[in-house]
Design a protein around this motif. Structure first.
Motif, short mmCIF file in Angstrom:
data_model
loop_
_atom_site.label_atom_id
_atom_site.label_comp_id
_atom_site.label_asym_id
_atom_site.label_seq_id
_atom_site.Cartn_x
_atom_site.Cartn_y
_atom_site.Cartn_z
N SER A 175 0.85 -1.19 0.00
CA SER A 175 0.00 0.00 0.00
C SER A 175 0.88 1.24 0.00
O SER A 175 2.06 1.21 0.37
CB SER A 175 -0.92 0.00 1.22
OG SER A 175 -0.17 0.22 2.40
N SER A 176 0.30 2.34 -0.40
CA SER A 176 1.04 3.60 -0.51
C SER A 176 1.60 4.02 0.85
O SER A 176 2.72 4.52 0.94
CB SER A 176 0.12 4.68 -1.06
OG SER A 176 0.79 5.89 -1.17
N ARG A 177 0.82 3.81 1.91
CA ARG A 177 1.28 4.21 3.24
C ARG A 177 2.51 3.41 3.66
O ARG A 177 3.44 3.95 4.26
CB ARG A 177 0.15 4.01 4.26
CG ARG A 177 0.51 4.62 5.59
CD ARG A 177 -0.39 4.26 6.72
NE ARG A 177 -1.80 4.19 6.43
CZ ARG A 177 -2.72 4.10 7.37
NH1 ARG A 177 -2.38 4.07 8.63
NH2 ARG A 177 -3.99 4.01 7.06
N VAL A 178 2.54 2.13 3.33
CA VAL A 178 3.69 1.29 3.68
C VAL A 178 4.93 1.74 2.91
O VAL A 178 6.03 1.82 3.45
CB VAL A 178 3.37 -0.20 3.40
CG1 VAL A 178 4.61 -1.06 3.58
CG2 VAL A 178 2.26 -0.68 4.30
N VAL A 179 4.74 2.06 1.62
CA VAL A 179 5.88 2.51 0.80
C VAL A 179 6.45 3.81 1.37
O VAL A 179 7.68 3.95 1.53
CB VAL A 179 5.44 2.71 -0.67
CG1 VAL A 179 6.54 3.38 -1.47
CG2 VAL A 179 5.08 1.37 -1.28
N TRP A 180 5.60 4.77 1.69
CA TRP A 180 6.08 6.03 2.25
C TRP A 180 6.72 5.82 3.63
O TRP A 180 7.69 6.49 3.98
CB TRP A 180 4.96 7.06 2.33
CG TRP A 180 4.69 7.67 0.99
CD1 TRP A 180 3.57 7.52 0.24
CD2 TRP A 180 5.57 8.50 0.24
NE1 TRP A 180 3.71 8.20 -0.94
CE2 TRP A 180 4.91 8.81 -0.97
CE3 TRP A 180 6.84 9.01 0.45
CZ2 TRP A 180 5.49 9.62 -1.96
CZ3 TRP A 180 7.43 9.81 -0.54
CH2 TRP A 180 6.75 10.10 -1.71
N GLY A 181 6.20 4.88 4.40
CA GLY A 181 6.82 4.56 5.69
C GLY A 181 8.22 4.00 5.53
O GLY A 181 9.13 4.36 6.27
N LEU A 182 8.39 3.11 4.54
CA LEU A 182 9.73 2.56 4.28
C LEU A 182 10.70 3.64 3.80
O LEU A 182 11.86 3.65 4.19
CB LEU A 182 9.64 1.43 3.25
CG LEU A 182 8.96 0.16 3.72
CD1 LEU A 182 8.79 -0.80 2.55
CD2 LEU A 182 9.76 -0.49 4.83
N ILE A 183 10.20 4.55 2.95
CA ILE A 183 11.06 5.65 2.48
C ILE A 183 11.46 6.54 3.65
O ILE A 183 12.63 6.94 3.78
CB ILE A 183 10.33 6.46 1.39
CG1 ILE A 183 10.19 5.60 0.12
CG2 ILE A 183 11.06 7.76 1.08
CD1 ILE A 183 9.31 6.21 -0.94
N ALA B 40 14.06 4.74 5.79
CA ALA B 40 15.37 4.77 5.15
C ALA B 40 16.01 6.15 5.28
O ALA B 40 17.23 6.27 5.52
CB ALA B 40 15.23 4.38 3.68
N ALA B 41 15.22 7.21 5.15
CA ALA B 41 15.74 8.57 5.28
C ALA B 41 16.25 8.82 6.70
O ALA B 41 17.31 9.42 6.90
CB ALA B 41 14.67 9.59 4.90
N VAL B 42 15.49 8.37 7.70
CA VAL B 42 15.91 8.55 9.09
C VAL B 42 17.21 7.79 9.36
O VAL B 42 18.13 8.33 9.99
CB VAL B 42 14.78 8.09 10.05
CG1 VAL B 42 15.28 7.98 11.48
CG2 VAL B 42 13.60 9.05 9.96
N VAL B 43 17.31 6.56 8.88
CA VAL B 43 18.54 5.78 9.08
C VAL B 43 19.72 6.48 8.41
O VAL B 43 20.81 6.55 8.98
CB VAL B 43 18.34 4.34 8.53
CG1 VAL B 43 19.67 3.61 8.47
CG2 VAL B 43 17.35 3.59 9.40
N LEU B 44 19.50 7.01 7.21
CA LEU B 44 20.57 7.71 6.50
C LEU B 44 21.03 8.95 7.26
O LEU B 44 22.23 9.18 7.44
CB LEU B 44 20.08 8.09 5.10
CG LEU B 44 21.10 8.70 4.15
CD1 LEU B 44 22.16 7.67 3.80
CD2 LEU B 44 20.41 9.21 2.91
N VAL B 45 20.06 9.76 7.73
CA VAL B 45 20.41 10.98 8.47
C VAL B 45 21.12 10.64 9.77
O VAL B 45 22.13 11.27 10.12
CB VAL B 45 19.14 11.84 8.72
CG1 VAL B 45 19.43 12.95 9.71
CG2 VAL B 45 18.63 12.40 7.41
N VAL B 46 20.65 9.64 10.48
CA VAL B 46 21.30 9.24 11.74
C VAL B 46 22.71 8.75 11.46
O VAL B 46 23.64 9.08 12.20
CB VAL B 46 20.45 8.16 12.46
CG1 VAL B 46 21.24 7.52 13.59
CG2 VAL B 46 19.17 8.75 12.99
N GLY B 47 22.90 7.99 10.39
CA GLY B 47 24.24 7.52 10.04
C GLY B 47 25.18 8.67 9.72
O GLY B 47 26.35 8.67 10.14
#
Length: 55
Positions: free
Chosen positions: A25-33, A36-43
């Motif tokens: 679903s669209s909500r799941v896709v945006w949640g995964l994006i 991934a953005a949060v993990v990238l910023v934290v890294g």
């Protein structure tokens, strides 16, 4: 005649593509994006705070 040693699998309807081929679903896709953005910023923040030059 079914083999009694094998567990019975529920029959899928012919139009059911199976779990791995169902579209998300669209909500799941945006949640995964977002995840991934949060993990990238934290890294990046952790790397910079440790003094590692990224670029």
């Amino acid at each position: 005649m079914s083999d009694p040693t094998k567990p019975e699998k529920p029959e899928r309807s012919p139009d059911d593509p199976g779990f791995w081929r169902r579209p998300l679903s669209s909500r799941v896709v945006w949640g995964l994006i977002a995840l991934a953005a949060v993990v990238l910023v934290v890294g990046i923040v952790v790397s910079i705070s440790m003094g590692i030059k990224l670029f």
